[in-house]
Every structure is written in C-alpha cells, then in structure tokens.
Design a protein around this motif. Structure first.
Motif, PDB file in Angstrom:
ATOM      1  N   ALA A  65      -0.397   1.604 -10.517  1.00  0.00           N
ATOM      2  CA  ALA A  65       0.977   1.959 -10.159  1.00  0.00           C
ATOM      3  C   ALA A  65       1.211   1.735  -8.665  1.00  0.00           C
ATOM      4  N   GLN A  66       0.261   2.193  -7.852  1.00  0.00           N
ATOM      5  CA  GLN A  66       0.441   2.070  -6.410  1.00  0.00           C
ATOM      6  C   GLN A  66       0.470   0.602  -5.974  1.00  0.00           C
ATOM      7  N   GLU A  92       4.026  -0.789  -4.513  1.00  0.00           N
ATOM      8  CA  GLU A  92       4.198  -0.719  -3.056  1.00  0.00           C
ATOM      9  C   GLU A  92       4.708  -2.056  -2.523  1.00  0.00           C
ATOM     10  N   LEU A  93       5.431  -1.998  -1.428  1.00  0.00           N
ATOM     11  CA  LEU A  93       6.007  -3.217  -0.896  1.00  0.00           C
ATOM     12  C   LEU A  93       6.062  -3.153   0.624  1.00  0.00           C
ATOM     13  N   PRO A  94       6.059  -4.316   1.289  1.00  0.00           N
ATOM     14  CA  PRO A  94       6.085  -4.330   2.749  1.00  0.00           C
ATOM     15  C   PRO A  94       7.459  -3.934   3.277  1.00  0.00           C
ATOM     16  N   PRO A  95       7.546  -3.452   4.514  1.00  0.00           N
ATOM     17  CA  PRO A  95       8.839  -3.021   5.064  1.00  0.00           C
ATOM     18  C   PRO A  95       9.920  -4.102   4.952  1.00  0.00           C
ATOM     19  N   ALA A  96       9.550  -5.361   5.163  1.00  0.00           N
ATOM     20  CA  ALA A  96      10.558  -6.436   5.126  1.00  0.00           C
ATOM     21  C   ALA A  96      11.241  -6.517   3.769  1.00  0.00           C
ATOM     22  N   ASP A 132       8.472 -11.595  -3.846  1.00  0.00           N
ATOM     23  CA  ASP A 132       7.371 -11.051  -4.658  1.00  0.00           C
ATOM     24  C   ASP A 132       7.740  -9.707  -5.272  1.00  0.00           C
ATOM     25  N   TYR A 133       8.930  -9.205  -4.979  1.00  0.00           N
ATOM     26  CA  TYR A 133       9.305  -7.853  -5.413  1.00  0.00           C
ATOM     27  C   TYR A 133      10.639  -7.852  -6.146  1.00  0.00           C
ATOM     28  N   ARG A 180      13.763  -3.737   3.896  1.00  0.00           N
ATOM     29  CA  ARG A 180      14.848  -3.918   4.881  1.00  0.00           C
ATOM     30  C   ARG A 180      15.913  -4.874   4.380  1.00  0.00           C
ATOM     31  N   VAL A 181      15.543  -5.750   3.420  1.00  0.00           N
ATOM     32  CA  VAL A 181      16.519  -6.712   2.899  1.00  0.00           C
ATOM     33  C   VAL A 181      17.363  -6.096   1.769  1.00  0.00           C
ATOM     34  N   LEU A 182      17.011  -4.873   1.401  1.00  0.00           N
ATOM     35  CA  LEU A 182      17.725  -4.202   0.295  1.00  0.00           C
ATOM     36  C   LEU A 182      19.242  -4.112   0.509  1.00  0.00           C
TER      37      LEU A 182
END
Ligand code: 5GP
Ligand code: MN
Length: 320
Positions: free
Chosen positions: A190-191, A195-199, A234-235, A202-204
C-alpha cells in the motif's frame, strides 16, 4: 481463434516449458508487473530458464518488488520454446518486438480479449491475473515464496483498488489472505504503490482545474497535458481516483497527453455503463468497470471526439 486452455491444459503447457519468455504489456501496471515477476520465479523454481520482459519502462515505484529492475525490454538472444503473454488484452499491447515463432500462450482476465493468441487461459471473473495465478499455484501445490507472494499481492491489490472496486469478490479476498499467510507485506504494498513525490502532488491544482462535469453530474473528466504528464505520469491513477470519487458520478474519463497526435484515454464506471464497450468504440477495450484506448489525435481533438459519445452513453446508460 485461440484454443481455450482449462486449468489442467495450462498446467501441462507450463510443465512442458524449458525456456520461457514471460511478457507483460506496455504502460505496465501493478497486475502486469506482479504477475510477470511471480510466474517467472515460479517457472525458475521448476527448472525452467525463464525471463521477464516488458517492452516499456517499469515505474520506479515498483522497484520494491524483487526482480522488477531486471525485467528486460528487448528479447534476449535465446531459443524460447514458450512465450507467455500476461494480462494482455490485445497483441498490440505487447509492443512491437520480433516475437519468437512459437505458439503464444495468453493468461488474461479481460472480458474484451478477442482470442488473438494461439492458446488462451481466460478468467474474466478474476479481479487480476495475479488472482488467477495465486488460485492456480495453490491448487497445483506450487511453492509460493515470500517474494512471489509480495508480487502477487501487488498484482491483486492494485487491480481491485485495494479491495474497493466492483471486481473484488470473495475469492479475491481469499487468495489475498493466502498470500499474506505466505509472506506478503500488505502495508509495504500500500505504501509503495500509493506514495508519490512532491512534484506529482504540486501539479494537482492544474489537473483538477480541468475537471469537467457532464451528463447532469454523472460524468466527470480530467485532462493531463504534456506538463502534467511529465510531473505526474507515473501517478495517473491517483488523480483518476479523485475524479471518480465525486458524488453522483457514474462515469469518469481521463485524457492523457502521449504525443502531439496521440492521446490515451482511461474510462471508469461504477454501476451501469459498460466502459469496455465504450472504449471499443475508439479501438480500445478492457473491463466493464475499467477500460482504455489510444486515440491518434491531439488532446483537444480527442476530447471533442470521445466526450459526446461518453456523455450519450452515460445519459442513456449502455448498461451492464
Ligand atoms: P488504464 O485506464 O488503467 O490504462 O486501463 C484500464 C483497463 O483497460 C486495463 O485493464 C487495461 O488493460 C485496459 N486498456 C487500457 N488501454 C487499452 C487499450 O488500448 N486497448 C485495450 N484492449 N485495453 C486497454
Ligand atoms: Mn490486470
């Protein structure tokens, strides 16, 4: 049309292999990667010279799985007697490689599978190919090592939204429990997959600014342009999940930039619309509740092509 394999026939086919190439699909997801890794290890344990191949990048977030970094993207120079296409709804999704001239065996769970392979083991009731493999390994008494358990658990959990989507059944949970008993670490899966990088976060705001509601609020759509794909490619599922969770929404579309004249579209539905059939209108396919297609047009032209059809289907309910 493919020869349909039953469990016994598939087992004989796998047991006859000496040198096997285990192949996943381009744009590989957790089910594809986990299933390829688990079957490759299972075959190696049985003395088969097996290699894992995916003709595309494997996202770094999957590198917690043993062997993920060693999946090859081109065909090793070996005489394979067996080629296994895993989670591959169409032959094109294998990628353009010079496949060995031996019969292709396809293990899949897509209802849209047209039977393109020479031999097909298809279980469209399975939430994931990882569920199919786990069930078979248990039935055949094939060893499931902790690394295989982790790969198979990843395959199952990611394809059923961690046991939330409509494809989750009693069997899905039963075989997942068997994997926990054999060493799968569900918290790590799950983790690592969520999990995803800040970038990518930030694009959300840019992605959610594209949110469109149609069909009286029953259809939501988001668009990821070139910059959004560079930051969060990737997310994509993380953003899709948010748009899907909007109250009153039945169908969700996600338009994703690939190239100036190439766009991927993801389709999801909750209870009525058969998005596998909807995606097939544009040359794609998938499952009743999750499907996709590639449109050879710009992002804007793809939206104006797909959106009216999706709105009509949502309104009139091409039901399943
Ligand atoms: P995703 O939206 O996650 O990329 O894909 C959702 C489902 O649709 C997956 O099960 C995937 O295999 C299937 N799918 C995605 N793109 C295509 C496509 O171009 N053709 C077909 N036949 N299936 C697809
Ligand atoms: Mn799958």
């Amino acid at each position: 049309m493919a020869t349909m394999l039953d469990r016994a026939a598939l087992r004989r086919r796998l047991e006859a292999a000496k040198t096997a190439l285990v192949v996943g699909h381009i744009k590989p997801d957790g089910d594809c990667i986990g299933s390829v890794l688990a079957l490759t290890e299972a075959l190696r344990l049985r003395g088969v010279d097996a290699d894992a191949l995916i003709a595309d990048d494997v996202a770094a977030k999957f590198y917690y799985l043993d062997g993920a970094a060693e999946i090859v993207a081109t065909i090793p120079d070996k005489a394979y007697d067996t080629v296994l296409f895993m989670d591959l709804s169409t032959a094109e999704r294998a990628g353009e490689l010079p496949w060995p001239a031996v019969p292709i065996v396809n293990i899949d769970h897509h209802i849209s599978n047209p039977g393109y392979a020479d031999e097909l083991y298809l279980d469209a009731t399975a939430a994931a190919v990882g569920e199919i493999l786990t069930e078979l390994f248990l039935e055949w008494d094939w060893e499931i090592t902790p690394t295989m358990a982790q790969a198979l658990y990843t395959a199952i959990a990611t394809d059923c939204g961690f046991f939330k989507y409509a494809n989750t059944t009693e069997k899905t949970m039963r075989v997942a429990a068997a994997l926990l008993a054999r060493g799968a670490d569900q918290a790590e899966v799950a983790q690592r997959t969520e999990e995803l990088p800040p970038a990518a976060l930030r694009v959300l705001p840019q992605i959610m600014a594209t949110l469109t509601m149609e069909a009286d609020g029953a259809l939501s759509a988001i668009t990821m342009d070139e910059a959004a794909m560079a930051a969060g490619g990737d997310y994509v599922d993380t953003y899709l999940e948010l748009a899907r969770n909007i109250e009153g929404v039945e169908v969700t579309l996600q338009f994703k930039y690939a190239e100036p004249e190439k766009t991927y579209v993801s389709f999801r539905s909750k209870t009525t619309v058969d998005v596998s059939a909807l995606a097939a209108e544009f040359g794609g396919g998938g499952h009743i509740r999750a499907a996709g297609c590639t449109v050879w047009k710009s992002l804007a032209d793809t939206i104006s092509t797909v959106m009216p059809v999706a709105v009509a289907w949502t309104h009139h309910g091409r039901r399943h």
